[in-house]
Design an enzyme around this catalytic site. Structure first.
Site, PDB file in Angstrom:
ATOM      1  N   ASP A  36      82.453  24.420  83.025  1.00 26.04           N
ATOM      2  CA  ASP A  36      82.302  25.220  81.815  1.00 26.04           C
ATOM      3  C   ASP A  36      82.776  26.633  82.103  1.00 26.04           C
ATOM      4  OD1 ASP A  36      80.380  24.515  79.120  1.00 26.04           O
ATOM      5  OD2 ASP A  36      80.984  26.603  79.403  1.00 26.04           O
ATOM      6  N   TYR A 155      92.256  23.927  63.754  1.00 23.53           N
ATOM      7  CA  TYR A 155      91.466  22.888  64.425  1.00 23.53           C
ATOM      8  C   TYR A 155      92.029  21.501  64.125  1.00 23.53           C
ATOM      9  CZ  TYR A 155      87.362  20.114  65.775  1.00 23.53           C
ATOM     10  OH  TYR A 155      86.520  19.196  66.355  1.00 23.53           O
ATOM     11  N   THR A 190      75.535  19.893  67.052  1.00 22.01           N
ATOM     12  CA  THR A 190      75.480  20.670  68.287  1.00 22.01           C
ATOM     13  C   THR A 190      75.393  22.151  67.926  1.00 22.01           C
ATOM     14  OG1 THR A 190      77.879  20.904  68.385  1.00 22.01           O
ATOM     15  CG2 THR A 190      76.910  18.957  69.443  1.00 22.01           C
TER      16      THR A 190
END
Length: 255
Positions: A36, A155, A190
């Site tokens: 990450d 996106y 999320t």
């Protein structure tokens, strides 16, 4: 132990679906490189895995920078001695705008992470997978990589690129024993999705009320729903599955 003795890299594993995937992989026997950009989040995930009896180590890699990716994968394979699985989960949503509204810098920002990140990670992982004799790559695409949306032009374009990169790499590397697939999640709540939802008219509840009818199953997704699909594609159970962009979307794309 469906991933016993496997070594897996999971990007974006500091939170959300990436974290859930990393934890599930560890439970199934894999040694996990937790990657990450947020190193503290990566370390927290790795710590939770090891405290639960699994094997994991955290790495900070900026997937939008090729030199950083190359060095990171070199470090990972030195630490774990091999590589079996790459999961390209890390990504960003970008601006929620239509094409004529999008500034080029905002378009580039999404492509640098969502497309180039997958490209760089795959480029530098593939030689390790070839050396291993086989392997599995699972990309995180989206339902908006296979259908259109009203807005979020960068996106949608980026995820469309990931969908076709998945097919192309599956064809290219099949002869080397490497399978390449993707998961295409529907709406999964999320933190990344909730951040977008907070800007929606009516806030989070307004967003849920808007998205829920689009999913015929009658509920929205949870990270574990996606992680389970990734686990199958990564495992030897899917040894005859490659080049697939798998919707995990509660029926969203079935309409």
């Amino acid at each position: 132990m469906r991933l016993k003795n496997k070594v897996a890299i999971v990007t974006g594993a500091g939170n959300g679906m990436g974290k859930c995937t990393a934890e599930l992989f560890a439970k199934e026997g894999a040694s996990v490189a937790v990657v990450d950009l947020d190193f503290e989040a990566a370390k927290a995930t790795a710590r939770e895995i090891t405290e639960a009896g699994g094997k994991a180590k955290a790495y900070m890699i900026d997937i939008s920078q090729e030199e950083n990716v190359a060095a990171g994968i070199k470090n990972i394979t030195a630490d774990f001695s091999k590589l079996d699985i790459l999961v390209n989960c890390a990504g960003i949503n970008g601006v929620n705008q239509m094409t004529h509204e999008v500034d080029a810098k905002d378009f580039d920002a999404v492509f640098n992470v969502d497309v180039k990140g997958v490209f760089y990670m795959t480029k530098h992982a593939v030689p390790e997978l070839i050396a291993n004799g086989r392997g599995s790559i699972v990309n995180f695409c989206s339902i908006y990589g296979i259908i259109g949306a009203d807005e979020s032009a960068p996106y949608c374009a980026a995820k469309g690129a990931v969908a076709n990169m998945t097919r192309t790499d599956a064809v290219t590397y099949g002869k080397s024993g490497i399978r390449v697939n993707s998961v295409c999640p529907g709406t999964v709540l999320t933190e990344l999705t909730l951040a977008k939802a907070r800007e929606f008219e009516g806030g989070v509840q307004g967003y849920i009320d808007y998205m829920l009818p689009k999913h015929p199953i009658g509920h929205l997704g949870e990270p574990i729903d996606i992680a389970n699909a990734v686990l199958f594609l990564a495992s030897d159970e899917a040894h005859f599955v490659t080049g697939v962009n798998l919707p995990v979307d509660g029926g969203y794309t079935a309409r």
